[in-house]
Design a protein around this motif. Structure first.
Motif, PDB file in Angstrom:
ATOM      1  N   PRO A 290       0.840  -1.205   0.000  1.00 46.25           N
ATOM      2  CA  PRO A 290       0.000   0.000   0.000  1.00 46.25           C
ATOM      3  C   PRO A 290       0.872   1.252   0.000  1.00 46.25           C
ATOM      4  O   PRO A 290       1.877   1.326   0.712  1.00 46.25           O
ATOM      5  CB  PRO A 290      -0.794  -0.123   1.308  1.00 46.25           C
ATOM      6  N   ILE A 291       0.514   2.219  -0.834  1.00 40.49           N
ATOM      7  CA  ILE A 291       1.229   3.492  -0.867  1.00 40.49           C
ATOM      8  C   ILE A 291       0.227   4.624  -0.696  1.00 40.49           C
ATOM      9  O   ILE A 291      -0.959   4.391  -0.475  1.00 40.49           O
ATOM     10  CB  ILE A 291       2.056   3.658  -2.170  1.00 40.49           C
ATOM     11  N   ALA A 292       0.693   5.835  -0.814  1.00 42.67           N
ATOM     12  CA  ALA A 292      -0.150   7.008  -0.562  1.00 42.67           C
ATOM     13  C   ALA A 292      -1.317   7.084  -1.528  1.00 42.67           C
ATOM     14  O   ALA A 292      -1.281   6.544  -2.639  1.00 42.67           O
ATOM     15  CB  ALA A 292       0.698   8.276  -0.662  1.00 42.67           C
ATOM     16  N   ASP A 293      -2.347   7.786  -1.090  1.00 45.18           N
ATOM     17  CA  ASP A 293      -3.508   8.122  -1.910  1.00 45.18           C
ATOM     18  C   ASP A 293      -4.278   6.898  -2.388  1.00 45.18           C
ATOM     19  O   ASP A 293      -4.704   6.823  -3.555  1.00 45.18           O
ATOM     20  CB  ASP A 293      -3.086   9.005  -3.099  1.00 45.18           C
ATOM     21  N   ASP A 294      -4.429   5.910  -1.496  1.00 45.49           N
ATOM     22  CA  ASP A 294      -5.273   4.732  -1.738  1.00 45.49           C
ATOM     23  C   ASP A 294      -4.861   3.933  -2.970  1.00 45.49           C
ATOM     24  O   ASP A 294      -5.687   3.514  -3.773  1.00 45.49           O
ATOM     25  CB  ASP A 294      -6.745   5.152  -1.856  1.00 45.49           C
ATOM     26  N   ARG A 295      -3.575   3.712  -3.091  1.00 43.97           N
ATOM     27  CA  ARG A 295      -3.045   2.889  -4.178  1.00 43.97           C
ATOM     28  C   ARG A 295      -2.232   1.740  -3.605  1.00 43.97           C
ATOM     29  O   ARG A 295      -1.738   1.796  -2.483  1.00 43.97           O
ATOM     30  CB  ARG A 295      -2.150   3.727  -5.104  1.00 43.97           C
ATOM     31  N   PRO A 459     -12.030  13.956  -7.658  1.00 46.29           N
ATOM     32  CA  PRO A 459     -12.482  12.930  -6.705  1.00 46.29           C
ATOM     33  C   PRO A 459     -11.437  11.860  -6.397  1.00 46.29           C
ATOM     34  O   PRO A 459     -11.358  11.373  -5.267  1.00 46.29           O
ATOM     35  CB  PRO A 459     -13.717  12.339  -7.400  1.00 46.29           C
ATOM     36  N   THR A 460     -10.647  11.475  -7.389  1.00 50.52           N
ATOM     37  CA  THR A 460      -9.627  10.445  -7.170  1.00 50.52           C
ATOM     38  C   THR A 460      -8.239  11.038  -6.984  1.00 50.52           C
ATOM     39  O   THR A 460      -7.248  10.306  -6.925  1.00 50.52           O
ATOM     40  CB  THR A 460      -9.602   9.454  -8.351  1.00 50.52           C
ATOM     41  N   VAL A 461      -8.155  12.363  -6.899  1.00 53.18           N
ATOM     42  CA  VAL A 461      -6.861  13.048  -6.762  1.00 53.18           C
ATOM     43  C   VAL A 461      -6.916  13.960  -5.537  1.00 53.18           C
ATOM     44  O   VAL A 461      -7.396  15.095  -5.628  1.00 53.18           O
ATOM     45  CB  VAL A 461      -6.521  13.874  -8.016  1.00 53.18           C
TER      46      VAL A 461
END
Length: 519
Positions: A290-295, A459-461
């Motif tokens: 898992p990394i930043a920003d829900d990725r 929304p995704t950023v």
């Protein structure tokens, strides 16, 4: 918190530094290359009292350094390969980053090593020995067990609670252990560069060294086409996989490590990394992190790369298929290409060895002096960049006529660093504190009464316009590409990049340098 004095990188400072060097200033050390190795050398030299200039033909972290697995790890894989020296060096440097120099960017990450049907009991037993040895190295490096707990063995239910996507069938439990992770590899590079700048280093991006020797370099300003000769008493070649183009005594066998990027929800939003064994290969695994920003990133391949070396390597169809199929073998729902939202590949500047798999080549680093007295540093890895820099400047400091103090970088905090309690008290969103540390309040201050500058771009950023402004004013970004691909990492997901590009272009036009046609 205010910005650390002298640490701001921007177009105006770049021009002042160029003018000074074009005017005949002679520096003690000229570093070629703006990846993690180059900025590490610049910081080490500057903190020993040497005058420093660094030139990079593109942006900071444009090459290999931004394409890592985002891990600061203690060398478990090197233990398995019998490379005890590199494993200990990794554990020691992890401790330096996580406890002293960069606790705002490097933190612990939980891991699950799942005992899946593909993992033989013999390999699992050997793994137990490896985890025990890794804990010994953790103790020797001085890292307390409260920060990085020793490995413990858990049942299938606990494995699936941590990693919901893992299939229950045939699962024999696993091991829970802890290692280090960097919030963003490119951000680490920029932060080291800014810290070097705070100690007086001149950091010049978009300046290509067209030729070098032991007394300096002929440099081309990629933004204007103008050329200058930079004079230096010592020159360090830190250009990674391109090092052998500037030093004929260096021989490399670069390898490519490919990754794919998924939405975190695709794997049940895990908060730990986990590993899956590669069938038919001993001690080789595919991991999901898992990394930043829900990725989540899934890696890693390890394949040789032939010349010419690509400036921006990519993950090909075979890489993607290998990663997805390997991971899918142990998941409840197999992954498909439709789950992939991005991909990337990085190149490792491995020292040439015997023919065979690049996975077996050592990750050791080497510091070599050429016939022209240019010092080349090559090999190594992200975790050990500081030691690579120390070894390089130690060699340089031993030359006749050089007056330099001892290495200080084990104890010099990078800009934005603070203790965990101090970081917890920063009045800013947790997401920003994880990226900017104590400087998060300075990012928020750029909104200056305009709350819309703190709204997510899309929304995704979750990135905000204030962060883009900060990148231009303090982090050396010169255009929208620098912002999207290296200061924020929005570009890891092409669809997100497309959504954010208008905002990045708007901010770059309003707050960045005027566009200049290259000549």
């Amino acid at each position: 918190m205010t910005i650390a004095t002298g640490s701001s990188l921007n177009a105006e400072r770049r021009q002042r530094d160029l003018d000074a060097l074009a005017g005949g200033e002679v520096v003690d050390v000229l570093v070629i290359g703006g990846g993690i190795t180059g900025v590490g050398v610049a910081l080490d030299a500057a903190t020993r009292g040497l005058s420093v200039a660094l030139v990079e033909r593109r942006d900071l972290a444009h090459g290999t350094s931004r394409w890592s697995s985002k891990l600061i790890h203690g060398g478990l894989r090197y233990l398995a390969q019998g490379q005890l020296g590199i494993a200990y060096e990794s554990a020691r440097e992890r401790d330096v980053l996580i406890r002293r120099t960069a606790p705002h960017l490097v933190r612990r990450l939980g891991w699950i090593g799942a005992f899946t049907p593909d993992l033989s009991r013999t390999t699992a037993t050997l793994g137990r020995l490896g985890w025990a040895a890794a804990d010994v190295l953790r103790k020797l490096s001085g890292t307390p067990a409260a920060l990085l707990p020793r490995a413990r063995y858990i049942g299938p239910e606990e494995v699936r609670a941590a990693v919901p996507a893992i299939a229950a069938k045939g699962l024999r439990g696993g091991v829970s252990y802890t290692d280090g992770q960097v919030e963003d590899d490119a951000r680490l590079v920029v932060t080291v560069a800014r810290t070097a700048a705070a100690y007086g280093a001149r950091i010049l991006t978009y300046c290509a060294a067209e030729s070098i020797d032991g007394s300096g370099a002929h440099v081309r300003d990629e933004r204007t086409g103008a050329t200058i000769d930079i004079r230096a008493r010592h020159v360090v070649n830190a250009t990674g996989v391109w090092a052998d183009t500037l030093a004929d005594n260096i021989h490399l066998t670069p390898s490519k490590g490919a990754h794919v990027v998924l939405r975190s929800s695709t794997l049940g939003s895990p908060h730990v990394g986990f590993t899956i064994p590669v069938v038919g290969e001993r001690f080789r695994f595919v991991f999901a992190v898992p990394i930043a920003d829900d990725r989540v990133i899934v890696g890693l391949t390890d394949d040789p790369v032939s010349a010419p070396i690509p400036e921006v390597p990519t993950a090909d169809d075979g890489d993607v298929t290998f990663l997805l199929s390997t991971l899918s073998r142990c998941l409840e729902r197999p992954l498909t290409e439709s789950d992939v939202i991005g991909s990337y590949a990085g190149l490792r500047p491995l020292l040439a060895g015997e023919s065979g798999s690049t996975a077996d080549l050592s990750r050791r680093h080497s510091v070599v002096v050429g016939g022209d007295q240019v010092i080349t540093v090559v090999g190594g890895k992200l975790t050990t960049y500081r030691q690579m820099a120390e070894d390089t400047v130690d060699l340089l400091a031993g030359r006749p006529g050089v007056t330099a103090g001892p290495c200080r970088t084990k104890d010099i905090p990078l800009v934005g660093a603070a203790s965990p309690p101090a970081l917890a008290a920063v009045h800013a969103p947790e997401r920003m504190v994880r990226k900017y540390g104590a400087e998060a309040v300075a990012v928020i201050a750029l909104a200056d009464g305009d709350p819309s500058l703190l709204d997510p771009i899309a929304p995704t950023v979750p990135t905000t316009r204030a962060e883009l402004m900060f990148g231009l004013r303090h982090e050396g970004a010169l255009d929208a590409d620098d912002l999207l691909d290296r200061r924020t990492r929005i570009g890891l997901v092409p669809a997100d990049r497309a959504l954010a590009e208008p905002a990045a272009s708007e901010v770059a036009t309003a707050h960045g340098p005027k566009p200049i046609a290259t000549g």
